[in-house]
Scaffold this motif. Structure first.
Motif, short mmCIF file in Angstrom:
data_model
loop_
_atom_site.label_atom_id
_atom_site.label_comp_id
_atom_site.label_asym_id
_atom_site.label_seq_id
_atom_site.Cartn_x
_atom_site.Cartn_y
_atom_site.Cartn_z
N GLY A 334 4.36 11.96 99.35
CA GLY A 334 4.57 12.54 98.03
C GLY A 334 5.35 11.72 97.05
O GLY A 334 5.85 12.23 96.08
N ARG A 335 5.44 10.41 97.23
CA ARG A 335 6.22 9.62 96.28
C ARG A 335 5.39 8.49 95.75
O ARG A 335 4.96 7.60 96.45
N GLY A 336 5.09 8.53 94.47
CA GLY A 336 4.58 7.46 93.67
C GLY A 336 3.67 6.47 94.33
O GLY A 336 2.75 6.78 95.05
N ALA A 337 3.91 5.20 94.04
CA ALA A 337 3.06 4.14 94.55
C ALA A 337 3.09 4.07 96.05
O ALA A 337 2.17 3.63 96.68
N ALA A 338 4.20 4.52 96.61
CA ALA A 338 4.29 4.47 98.07
C ALA A 338 3.29 5.39 98.72
O ALA A 338 2.87 5.18 99.81
N GLY A 339 2.92 6.47 98.07
CA GLY A 339 1.95 7.38 98.63
C GLY A 339 0.54 7.06 98.26
O GLY A 339 -0.37 7.80 98.53
N ARG A 381 11.99 -4.42 107.30
CA ARG A 381 11.98 -3.16 106.56
C ARG A 381 12.59 -3.33 105.17
O ARG A 381 12.09 -2.76 104.19
N LEU A 382 13.65 -4.12 105.08
CA LEU A 382 14.28 -4.36 103.79
C LEU A 382 13.33 -5.11 102.85
O LEU A 382 13.25 -4.80 101.65
N ALA A 383 12.59 -6.08 103.38
CA ALA A 383 11.61 -6.79 102.56
C ALA A 383 10.54 -5.83 102.03
O ALA A 383 10.10 -5.94 100.88
N GLY A 384 10.13 -4.87 102.88
CA GLY A 384 9.16 -3.88 102.42
C GLY A 384 9.71 -3.01 101.31
O GLY A 384 9.01 -2.68 100.35
N ARG A 385 10.96 -2.61 101.42
CA ARG A 385 11.56 -1.79 100.35
C ARG A 385 11.65 -2.57 99.05
O ARG A 385 11.46 -2.02 97.97
N LEU A 386 11.96 -3.85 99.13
CA LEU A 386 12.03 -4.66 97.90
C LEU A 386 10.67 -4.76 97.23
O LEU A 386 10.59 -4.99 96.02
N GLY A 387 9.61 -4.61 98.00
CA GLY A 387 8.27 -4.62 97.44
C GLY A 387 7.77 -3.25 97.05
O GLY A 387 6.61 -3.09 96.65
N GLY A 388 8.61 -2.22 97.15
CA GLY A 388 8.18 -0.87 96.80
C GLY A 388 7.42 -0.19 97.90
O GLY A 388 6.66 0.74 97.65
N HIS A 389 7.60 -0.65 99.15
CA HIS A 389 6.86 -0.09 100.28
C HIS A 389 7.84 0.51 101.28
O HIS A 389 8.18 -0.12 102.27
N PRO A 397 14.63 4.97 100.19
CA PRO A 397 14.01 4.72 98.88
C PRO A 397 13.65 3.26 98.72
O PRO A 397 14.15 2.39 99.42
N SER A 398 12.75 3.00 97.77
CA SER A 398 12.41 1.62 97.48
C SER A 398 13.46 1.03 96.55
O SER A 398 14.38 1.70 96.08
N ALA A 399 13.31 -0.25 96.28
CA ALA A 399 14.28 -0.95 95.43
C ALA A 399 14.04 -0.61 93.96
O ALA A 399 12.99 -0.09 93.57
N LEU A 400 15.05 -0.94 93.15
CA LEU A 400 14.96 -0.78 91.70
C LEU A 400 14.80 -2.17 91.08
O LEU A 400 15.53 -3.11 91.43
N LEU A 401 13.86 -2.30 90.17
CA LEU A 401 13.67 -3.55 89.44
C LEU A 401 13.89 -3.25 87.96
O LEU A 401 13.14 -2.52 87.34
N LEU A 406 10.50 1.12 92.15
CA LEU A 406 9.15 0.57 92.31
C LEU A 406 8.18 1.57 92.89
O LEU A 406 6.96 1.46 92.68
N ASP A 407 8.65 2.56 93.65
CA ASP A 407 7.73 3.56 94.19
C ASP A 407 7.45 4.69 93.21
O ASP A 407 6.80 5.66 93.56
#
Length: 594
Positions: A334-339, A381-389, A397-401, A406-407
């Motif tokens: 249920g969250r944005g691009a991640a879903g 896992r951290l690299a995935g979060r930085l990519g919004g995954h 949560p994903s990272a903020l740019l 990003l998600d």
């Protein structure tokens, strides 16, 4: 829908609540094609059902010695035969079109979901399972879609023939109707067991496919350690399990086939016996007896279609469940691009500093930042979060740019802003030119990307291996997953591909782990120059890369505890020094205490 219109412009949004609901959704998406096939199928079988009537009329004409009626009957047979051939052709055309369009729709949905999930896919479902769904399961689903229209036409015509027999001769008509019901009711209780056995067979087959894929992918490593026989033995056992499950499944279907022969045969005996009695009593003429016998013989044909439809449905249900299991995957519920959704968000890619709320990591915009993690799995896992995954089920949560999560932006926008290269990137088969034909900003040329990744020896090897003798490395074909190249060569080509895209933020996870130290030093120096003014994040523990980074962030036990240059962190942070120098942390702390 015509085959020439494939692929579908929009395959749709499938109902993934269950396999049966998915099949219903698939039928609704191509209702027009199903109705067309049903119409042609009904006409085709109605023509076949007309043949017994024509045969009965011919017999009556011969008995009455009427040449005119016999000629008219011959013309009727000719017309029915031509119409039957035409309807059969159109039925086959429509049914196969339904099969292909349904299979294409499912394959497009799988390809779209695979592209949305990216590297998260194989962490949630085995690669062999995905291959099985996209090949064998898609075929089984298409088979059921194709057979359903012919099954529906058989039901319509069978009910019509039974109704006609009841009106024409009620006693025989009721016997035929009861016999058909007995055939169906005899087979119906066996279908659940057949479904379970088919599902078990498909499960074993998927496991064997997964083992075969893993063995082939790691064959070079297995040979290096002498473990190929171990994996081959595992595959042999899995293959024997598939064989046993297939035989077990075939026994059930052979029983169903036997019942499909015995029950209609008994029905035919009863009809012939009763018809002969009626004929002897003078209630049926010779032509009428031939008509009734031929009509019952015709009913054996749709009964075979009933069995085919039951078999297709039995095999398609587990296939649909597996397809739903893949299509229902999501990065985060249920969250944005991640879903996999396209939520409302900025149309332009965000820019600015990158911040990871979970660890407190801050990556300044336009600089080369190296990230050191003691745990490689956490780094992934951290690299995935930085990519919004975000990790599935992790609640992270994903990272903020630039202050934007990003998600919470459209998936296409997030991918334009950030590119993540995994520690084990995949090279698809094709020429080097095709490998580098990726969406790019145009600021970096293919030559610059290859030089930065230090691919000169790779280009020389590809030039020598050119099949056409041209010596052009860009036209040399690379085998599947780059197996014709060494690990370091594959890694550098993947790095060149990532550099060519020139995203606003480039995240590299251990990009030089398989490269020698001299080449790694040259890559580090060239990378800094090429990515000048762009944000680059490198997950590594290599001192060669760390020493050339603008900034180094140390993430320890899930939190960014220190940010400085590589040399400053070596002096001030014992935990960092233990990770980078590969020395036990306890020894380092003891030295500091002393």
């Amino acid at each position: 829908m015509h085959i020439r219109d494939l692929p579908h412009t929009d395959p749709g949004d499938p109902d993934t609540r269950s396999g049966f609901r998915f099949l219903v959704w698939l039928f609704r998406r191509q209702l027009g094609g199903q109705l067309k096939a049903l119409s042609w199928g009904t006409l085709h079988m109605a023509c076949i059902a007309m043949l017994p009537i024509s045969m009965g009329l011919a017999v009556e004409s011969v008995v009455d010695e009427s040449g005119g009626r016999l000629a008219m009957t011959g013309l009727l047979l000719l017309g029915v035969t031509l119409l039957m051939a035409f309807a059969d052709t159109m039925l086959h055309r429509s049914a196969v079109t339904n099969w292909i369009t349904a299979a294409a729709r499912v394959q497009q949905l799988l390809a779209r979901r695979t592209a949305e999930l990216g590297g998260v896919l194989t962490r949630q479902v085995a690669a062999g399972e995905v291959v099985k769904v996209s090949t064998g399961d898609v075929e089984k689903i298409g088979w059921f879609v194709e057979s359903f229209s012919r099954f529906a036409a058989a039901v319509v015509v069978t009910l019509g023939v039974c109704a006609g027999l009841i009106v024409y001769e009620p006693q025989l008509g009721l016997i035929v109707l009861a016999g058909i019901a007995a055939v169906v009711l005899t087979v119906w209780p066996l279908l659940p067991a057949a479904t379970r056995r088919a599902d078990r067979e498909r499960s074993k087959s998927g496991r064997a496919t997964e083992l075969a894929s893993d063995t082939v992918a790691g064959l070079r490593v297995l040979r290096g350690i002498g473990g190929e026989e171990l994996f081959l033995d595992r595959y042999r056992r899995a293959s024997q399990e598939v064989r046993s499950a297939s035989v077990h499944n075939a026994r059930m279907w052979s029983l169903i086939d036997a019942l499909q022969v015995v029950m209609p045969g008994l029905l035919m005996i009863v009809v012939v016996w009763q018809g002969a009695r009626l004929a002897l009593d003078g209630r049926l003429s010779a032509g009428e007896l031939v008509t009734i016998y031929s009509s019952v013989s015709f009913l054996l044909f749709p009964l075979r279609l009933f069995q085919e439809a039951a078999m297709a449905f039995t095999f398609s249900r587990p296939s649909a469940r597996r397809a739903v299991r893949v299509l229902g995957l999501a990065r985060e519920a249920g969250r944005g691009a991640a879903g996999g959704q396209d939520p409302a968000g900025p149309a332009e890619p965000p820019s600015g500093d990158m911040h990871d709320p979970a660890t407190g990591l801050l990556v300044p915009a336009g600089r080369l930042t190296a990230v050191v993690c003691g745990d490689p799995n956490f780094a992934e896992r951290l690299a995935g979060r930085l990519g919004g995954h975000p990790v599935e089920g992790g609640g992270e949560p994903s990272a903020l740019l630039g202050g934007v999560a990003l998600d919470e932006v459209p998936l296409a926008v997030a991918r334009t802003a950030v590119l993540v290269q995994d520690k084990d990137p995949v090279l698809l088969s094709g020429t080097l030119h095709e490998l580098l034909s990726v969406p790019a900003s145009g600021r970096v040329s293919a030559g610059e990307a290859l030089r930065t990744a230090q691919c000169h020896d790779v280009l020389a090897a590809l030039a020598r291996a050119s099949a056409d003798g041209s010596g052009d490395p860009m036209r040399t074909r690379i085998t599947e997953r780059g197996r014709s190249l060494s690990g370091g060569q594959r890694q550098r080509l993947a790095l060149a591909r990532s550099l060519l895209t020139d995203p606003e933020v480039l995240v590299l996870d251990e990009p030089t782990s398989a490269v020698d130290s001299h080449t790694e030093a040259r890559i580090a120096e060239s990378l800094r120059g090429l990515r000048s003014g762009r944000t680059t994040v490198v997950f590594t523990s290599s001192p060669l890369l760390l020493d050339r980074a603008d900034l180094v962030a140390f993430v320890h036990e899930g939190a960014a505890i220190a940010t400085a240059s590589h040399r400053e962190l070596l002096r001030s942070t014992p935990e960092y020094r233990a990770v980078v120098t590969r020395e036990p942390e306890s020894a380092q702390l003891a030295e500091e205490t002393a």
